[in-house]
Write a protein that holds these residues in place. Structure first.
Motif, PDB file in Angstrom:
ATOM      1  N   ILE A 108     -13.117  47.646 -15.005  1.00 18.33           N
ATOM      2  CA  ILE A 108     -13.941  46.460 -15.248  1.00 18.33           C
ATOM      3  C   ILE A 108     -14.774  46.691 -16.502  1.00 18.33           C
ATOM      4  N   LEU A 109     -14.730  45.710 -17.389  1.00 17.08           N
ATOM      5  CA  LEU A 109     -15.670  45.675 -18.518  1.00 17.08           C
ATOM      6  C   LEU A 109     -16.660  44.557 -18.212  1.00 17.08           C
ATOM      7  N   ARG A 110     -17.922  44.916 -18.174  1.00 17.30           N
ATOM      8  CA  ARG A 110     -18.947  43.971 -17.762  1.00 17.30           C
ATOM      9  C   ARG A 110     -19.893  43.722 -18.932  1.00 17.30           C
ATOM     10  N   ILE A 111     -20.128  42.453 -19.199  1.00 19.57           N
ATOM     11  CA  ILE A 111     -21.056  42.076 -20.265  1.00 19.57           C
ATOM     12  C   ILE A 111     -22.139  41.216 -19.631  1.00 19.57           C
ATOM     13  N   GLN A 112     -23.336  41.722 -19.652  1.00 18.16           N
ATOM     14  CA  GLN A 112     -24.452  40.981 -19.077  1.00 18.16           C
ATOM     15  C   GLN A 112     -25.137  40.126 -20.140  1.00 18.16           C
ATOM     16  N   GLN A 113     -25.687  39.021 -19.695  1.00 16.00           N
ATOM     17  CA  GLN A 113     -26.484  38.148 -20.568  1.00 16.00           C
ATOM     18  C   GLN A 113     -25.752  37.886 -21.888  1.00 16.00           C
ATOM     19  N   VAL A 114     -24.587  37.323 -21.776  1.00 16.79           N
ATOM     20  CA  VAL A 114     -23.740  37.152 -22.951  1.00 16.79           C
ATOM     21  C   VAL A 114     -24.423  36.298 -24.011  1.00 16.79           C
ATOM     22  N   VAL A 115     -24.096  36.607 -25.262  1.00 14.48           N
ATOM     23  CA  VAL A 115     -24.562  35.842 -26.423  1.00 14.48           C
ATOM     24  C   VAL A 115     -23.327  35.397 -27.183  1.00 14.48           C
ATOM     25  N   ARG A 116     -23.540  34.449 -28.105  1.00 16.07           N
ATOM     26  CA  ARG A 116     -22.398  33.885 -28.819  1.00 16.07           C
ATOM     27  C   ARG A 116     -21.627  34.956 -29.585  1.00 16.07           C
ATOM     28  N   GLY A 117     -22.331  35.967 -30.060  1.00 15.10           N
ATOM     29  CA  GLY A 117     -21.667  37.034 -30.796  1.00 15.10           C
ATOM     30  C   GLY A 117     -20.730  37.873 -29.958  1.00 15.10           C
ATOM     31  N   ASP A 118     -20.751  37.701 -28.640  1.00 17.51           N
ATOM     32  CA  ASP A 118     -19.829  38.424 -27.772  1.00 17.51           C
ATOM     33  C   ASP A 118     -18.467  37.737 -27.707  1.00 17.51           C
ATOM     34  N   SER A 153      -1.679  61.828 -27.896  1.00 21.11           N
ATOM     35  CA  SER A 153      -1.566  60.936 -29.045  1.00 21.11           C
ATOM     36  C   SER A 153      -1.364  59.496 -28.604  1.00 21.11           C
ATOM     37  N   GLY A 154      -1.752  58.634 -29.496  1.00 21.10           N
ATOM     38  CA  GLY A 154      -1.765  57.222 -29.141  1.00 21.10           C
ATOM     39  C   GLY A 154      -0.411  56.566 -29.052  1.00 21.10           C
ATOM     40  N   ASN A 155       0.657  57.323 -29.294  1.00 22.61           N
ATOM     41  CA  ASN A 155       1.953  56.656 -29.274  1.00 22.61           C
ATOM     42  C   ASN A 155       2.356  56.229 -27.883  1.00 22.61           C
ATOM     43  N   THR A 156       1.646  56.697 -26.867  1.00 19.74           N
ATOM     44  CA  THR A 156       1.977  56.279 -25.522  1.00 19.74           C
ATOM     45  C   THR A 156       0.978  55.265 -24.992  1.00 19.74           C
ATOM     46  N   ILE A 157       0.188  54.702 -25.880  1.00 15.86           N
ATOM     47  CA  ILE A 157      -0.771  53.678 -25.456  1.00 15.86           C
ATOM     48  C   ILE A 157      -0.109  52.322 -25.454  1.00 15.86           C
ATOM     49  N   TYR A 158      -0.313  51.597 -24.393  1.00 18.76           N
ATOM     50  CA  TYR A 158       0.233  50.254 -24.261  1.00 18.76           C
ATOM     51  C   TYR A 158      -0.920  49.276 -24.064  1.00 18.76           C
ATOM     52  N   PHE A 159      -0.867  48.198 -24.831  1.00 12.84           N
ATOM     53  CA  PHE A 159      -1.930  47.201 -24.763  1.00 12.84           C
ATOM     54  C   PHE A 159      -1.568  46.085 -23.783  1.00 12.84           C
ATOM     55  N   GLY A 160      -2.608  45.572 -23.137  1.00 14.85           N
ATOM     56  CA  GLY A 160      -2.448  44.373 -22.340  1.00 14.85           C
ATOM     57  C   GLY A 160      -2.496  43.139 -23.219  1.00 14.85           C
ATOM     58  N   GLU A 161      -2.371  41.976 -22.581  1.00 11.33           N
ATOM     59  CA  GLU A 161      -2.295  40.724 -23.324  1.00 11.33           C
ATOM     60  C   GLU A 161      -3.659  40.243 -23.807  1.00 11.33           C
ATOM     61  N   GLY A 162      -4.708  40.854 -23.321  1.00  8.26           N
ATOM     62  CA  GLY A 162      -6.033  40.502 -23.801  1.00  8.26           C
ATOM     63  C   GLY A 162      -6.754  39.473 -22.949  1.00  8.26           C
ATOM     64  N   SER A 163      -8.074  39.517 -23.038  1.00 10.56           N
ATOM     65  CA  SER A 163      -8.927  38.503 -22.411  1.00 10.56           C
ATOM     66  C   SER A 163      -9.780  37.899 -23.512  1.00 10.56           C
ATOM     67  N   TRP A 164      -9.670  36.555 -23.632  1.00 10.55           N
ATOM     68  CA  TRP A 164     -10.418  35.868 -24.680  1.00 10.55           C
ATOM     69  C   TRP A 164     -11.700  35.298 -24.082  1.00 10.55           C
ATOM     70  N   LEU A 165     -12.815  35.828 -24.550  1.00 10.48           N
ATOM     71  CA  LEU A 165     -14.119  35.380 -24.068  1.00 10.48           C
ATOM     72  C   LEU A 165     -14.731  34.411 -25.077  1.00 10.48           C
ATOM     73  N   THR A 166     -15.135  33.275 -24.586  1.00 14.65           N
ATOM     74  CA  THR A 166     -15.848  32.303 -25.420  1.00 14.65           C
ATOM     75  C   THR A 166     -17.210  32.070 -24.796  1.00 14.65           C
ATOM     76  N   VAL A 167     -18.238  32.262 -25.592  1.00 15.82           N
ATOM     77  CA  VAL A 167     -19.602  32.023 -25.117  1.00 15.82           C
ATOM     78  C   VAL A 167     -20.114  30.735 -25.756  1.00 15.82           C
ATOM     79  N   VAL A 168     -20.532  29.810 -24.902  1.00 19.30           N
ATOM     80  CA  VAL A 168     -20.989  28.503 -25.417  1.00 19.30           C
ATOM     81  C   VAL A 168     -22.487  28.326 -25.189  1.00 19.30           C
TER      82      VAL A 168
END
Lengths: 116, 113
Positions: free
Chosen positions: A76-86, A101-116
């Motif tokens: 879990i990545l937790r961001i408290q009291q989000v601001v627009r810059g997040d 080494s990083g050659n065995t690192i696999y990325f996920g599809e990502g989570s897009w956070l929008t702060v309004v």
């Protein structure tokens, strides 16, 4: 990279709310990384975790951000009291134990956070 | 501040041509180097990694590493419109044995028919 599961894929939060982003690593992987990609910027390392341990959090903002990878369940990545810059794309990556080494690192599809 | 810098681009090449992407890094302790491709709104996809001086070829892609010059490049032969994307160069952080990567800003490549 389809094996690293992130949710939610898109999240909208009002300023001051909390955002929780979840990441399930690929099967058999015990190392998790979080990266952030701000608009028009490159990917930046945030934190590296193993089960129940934060190994390197040198890229984490000093306040409001925290990460965990419990013995059971997703990281879990937790961001408290989000601001627009997040507002950014947050990518989780994983790698198997015993690798360096990083050659065995696999990325996920990502989570897009929008702060309004 | 250890950095990875890429040629700013954007880079536009005709279909079938060779696209050349360049990257320099400042951390002499970096051991491994990576090229990722990222389509808009998508996650980075690993194309190549290299850790020894010289060339490494994989299909239409060739990565080149020169540690003395702290220089990494990626050549894409017979470029296709589907290669149009942002290409990210990354290096492992010196002194680490895990996947802590420093990324460049990315180079936007457009392959036009």
């Amino acid at each position: 990279n389809a094996g690293v599961m992130q949710n939610p894929r898109h999240l909208v939060r009002r300023r001051g709310q909390e955002a929780r982003l979840r990441c399930s690593p690929m099967k058999g992987h015990s190392h998790v990384y979080w990266y952030r990609q701000l608009p028009e910027e490159g990917l930046k390392f945030m934190v590296y975790l193993q089960k129940e341990n934060i190994i390197d959090e040198s890229g984490m903002p000093k306040e409001r951000f925290s990460a965990e990878f419990p013995k059971e369940g997703p990281s879990i990545l937790r961001i408290q009291q989000v601001v627009r810059g997040d507002s950014a794309a947050y990518f989780c990556a994983s790698s198997p134990p015993g690798t360096g080494s990083g050659n065995t690192i696999y990325f996920g599809e990502g989570s897009w956070l929008t702060v309004v | 501040q250890k950095e990875v810098e890429q040629n700013s681009g954007p880079l536009s090449v005709p279909e079938g041509a060779i696209a050349s992407l360049n990257c320099t890094y400042s951390d002499r302790g970096s051991q491994s180097f990576f090229w990722y491709r990222q389509y808009s709104g998508k996650s980075p996809e690993l194309i190549m990694f290299i850790y020894s001086n010289g060339d490494k070829e994989d299909g239409r892609f060739t990565a080149q590493l020169n540690k003395a010059s702290q220089y990494v490049s990626l050549l894409i032969r017979d470029s296709q419109p589907s290669d149009s994307a942002t290409y990210l160069c990354a290096a492992t952080a010196g002194g680490t044995s895990y996947g802590k990567l420093t990324f460049g800003q990315g180079t936007i490549l457009t392959v036009h028919p």
